[in-house]
Design a protein around this motif. Structure first.
Motif, mmCIF file in Angstrom:
data_model
loop_
_atom_site.group_PDB
_atom_site.id
_atom_site.type_symbol
_atom_site.label_atom_id
_atom_site.label_comp_id
_atom_site.label_asym_id
_atom_site.label_seq_id
_atom_site.Cartn_x
_atom_site.Cartn_y
_atom_site.Cartn_z
ATOM 1 N N ALA A 218 0.830 -1.204 0.000
ATOM 2 C CA ALA A 218 0.000 0.000 0.000
ATOM 3 C C ALA A 218 0.866 1.257 0.000
ATOM 4 C CB ALA A 218 -0.938 -0.012 1.210
ATOM 5 N N ALA A 219 1.915 1.246 0.809
ATOM 6 C CA ALA A 219 2.828 2.389 0.843
ATOM 7 C C ALA A 219 3.494 2.592 -0.513
ATOM 8 C CB ALA A 219 3.876 2.177 1.931
ATOM 9 N N PHE A 220 3.848 1.501 -1.173
ATOM 10 C CA PHE A 220 4.486 1.597 -2.484
ATOM 11 C C PHE A 220 3.508 2.143 -3.526
ATOM 12 C CE2 PHE A 220 6.134 -0.553 -6.441
ATOM 13 C CZ PHE A 220 7.245 0.265 -6.566
ATOM 14 N N GLY A 221 2.244 1.777 -3.419
ATOM 15 C CA GLY A 221 1.239 2.358 -4.313
ATOM 16 C C GLY A 221 1.171 3.863 -4.163
ATOM 17 N N ALA A 222 1.230 4.330 -2.918
ATOM 18 C CA ALA A 222 1.236 5.780 -2.684
ATOM 19 C C ALA A 222 2.485 6.415 -3.270
ATOM 20 C CB ALA A 222 1.147 6.049 -1.186
ATOM 21 N N TYR A 223 3.608 5.747 -3.155
ATOM 22 C CA TYR A 223 4.878 6.221 -3.730
ATOM 23 C C TYR A 223 4.753 6.373 -5.249
ATOM 24 C CZ TYR A 223 9.689 5.461 -5.496
ATOM 25 O OH TYR A 223 10.879 5.527 -6.181
ATOM 26 N N LEU A 224 4.203 5.360 -5.908
ATOM 27 C CA LEU A 224 4.044 5.420 -7.371
ATOM 28 C C LEU A 224 3.145 6.577 -7.783
ATOM 29 C CD1 LEU A 224 3.615 1.606 -8.137
ATOM 30 C CD2 LEU A 224 5.668 2.998 -8.496
ATOM 31 N N ARG A 225 2.104 6.807 -6.999
ATOM 32 C CA ARG A 225 1.175 7.898 -7.303
ATOM 33 C C ARG A 225 1.835 9.256 -7.048
ATOM 34 N NH1 ARG A 225 -4.194 7.237 -4.119
ATOM 35 N NH2 ARG A 225 -2.792 7.577 -2.357
ATOM 36 N N GLU A 226 2.525 9.382 -5.944
ATOM 37 C CA GLU A 226 3.151 10.652 -5.570
ATOM 38 C C GLU A 226 4.198 11.080 -6.594
ATOM 39 O OE1 GLU A 226 4.092 13.971 -3.057
ATOM 40 O OE2 GLU A 226 2.395 12.583 -3.045
ATOM 41 N N LEU A 227 4.935 10.131 -7.135
ATOM 42 C CA LEU A 227 5.999 10.443 -8.086
ATOM 43 C C LEU A 227 5.525 10.413 -9.534
ATOM 44 C CD1 LEU A 227 7.631 9.940 -5.468
ATOM 45 C CD2 LEU A 227 9.410 8.954 -6.894
ATOM 46 N N TRP A 228 4.233 10.290 -9.742
ATOM 47 C CA TRP A 228 3.642 10.277 -11.082
ATOM 48 C C TRP A 228 4.160 9.102 -11.921
ATOM 49 C CZ3 TRP A 228 -0.337 13.615 -12.085
ATOM 50 C CH2 TRP A 228 -0.476 14.694 -11.223
ATOM 51 N N ILE A 229 4.542 8.034 -11.251
ATOM 52 C CA ILE A 229 4.948 6.822 -11.960
ATOM 53 C C ILE A 229 3.713 6.005 -12.330
ATOM 54 C CG2 ILE A 229 6.264 4.672 -11.723
ATOM 55 C CD1 ILE A 229 8.056 6.293 -9.727
#
Length: 272
Positions: A218-229
């Motif tokens: 879940a944290a990694f999903g937020a990371y992908l979203r935050e960095l526009w990946i």
């Protein structure tokens, strides 16, 4: 004596996924008793349902060495053990809705997720504990610390072999994670645009590595979203546990306007 169920989460094979202990009736158990049960079970986490009111369940999670604020794979296991329907888990990190379909697939929605920079000194210490260096990292996926119920630093490597060769300094990493309040370290390799291989050291919990980590997913999903990946409506697949001989498959879904991240997977009982 509380009945202890055993499930493998994020797999349809009891020999794969991440094993979780599940105590559906932990009424009256104290902290020391729950910690002792988790240590006896020996899995990375055991979930304890300490009370229930309709579809709302107060759930706590213990690793063999400590209580954990939120655990994704034990949430999936507990929800599947409860059966199909809509559930709300009241965790130390907040409320986590979980839906379970008739096929035994659970989808949790994390608490609101956040992403922050990883300070340079922390990155240096983390790389040293992992026995990595700057040249091992994938520059297109910069280091960060992400939260979706627990904190996880995220490091991406440029080669799958580097991820496979995980051999970290356990005392050093445990000390660093304890000092920083990190639950696991999310180590990733981008296999395709929507598929990532991941590994999660978990020394603070008393195990070398976690075979499947829903909270970190879940944290990694937020990371992908935050960095526009990843876009607000993307779905990605995480492959974890392969290097341990316990293949796990975790689906991460982003939903536009939803501050949390959805994580889904199956769970099956471990018998015998």
């Amino acid at each position: 004596m509380a009945e202890i169920l055993r499930y493998a989460a994020f797999t349809d094979d009891p020999k794969g996924g991440n094993p979780a202990g599940v105590v559906l009736d932990a009424t009256g158990l104290g902290d020391d008793e729950m910690l002792a049960i988790a240590a006896e079970v020996g899995y990375s986490e055991t979930a304890f349902r300490v009370s229930a009111d309709g579809d709302r369940h107060r759930v706590r999670y213990f690793a063999p060495l400590a209580e954990i604020p939120f655990c994704g794979h034990a949430t999936v296991a507990t929800a599947v053990a409860l059966g199909p329907g809509e559930h709300v888990f009241v965790t130390n990190a907040g409320e986590v809705p979980v839906s379970v379909d008739d096929a035994g697939r659970a989808t949790l929605t994390s608490v609101p997720a956040t992403v922050a920079d990883l300070p340079g000194d922390d990155l240096t210490a983390l790389l040293a504990a992992l026995r990595w260096n700057d040249f091992d990292l994938d520059e297109s996926l910069p280091p960060r610390v992400a939260y979706a119920g627990a904190y996880h630093p995220i490091l991406a490597v440029g080669s799958r072999q580097r991820l496979a060769d995980l051999d970290y300094d356990e005392p050093a990493l445990k000390a660093l994670m304890t000092d920083r309040g990190w639950t696991t370290v999310q180590l990733v390799f981008r296999a395709t645009d929507d598929t990532f291989d991941v590994r999660d050291p978990f020394p603070i919990g008393g195990v070398y590595e976690d075979p499947a980590t829903g909270a970190a997913a879940a944290a990694f999903g937020a990371y992908l979203r935050e960095l526009w990946i990843a876009a607000d409506d993307d779905t990605v697949l995480l492959r974890q546990g392969d290097d341990m001989g316990r293949p796990s498959r975790i689906t991460v879904q982003l939903v536009a306007g939803e501050p949390g991240v959805r994580v889904s997977g199956t769970a099956v009982p471990i018998t015998g």
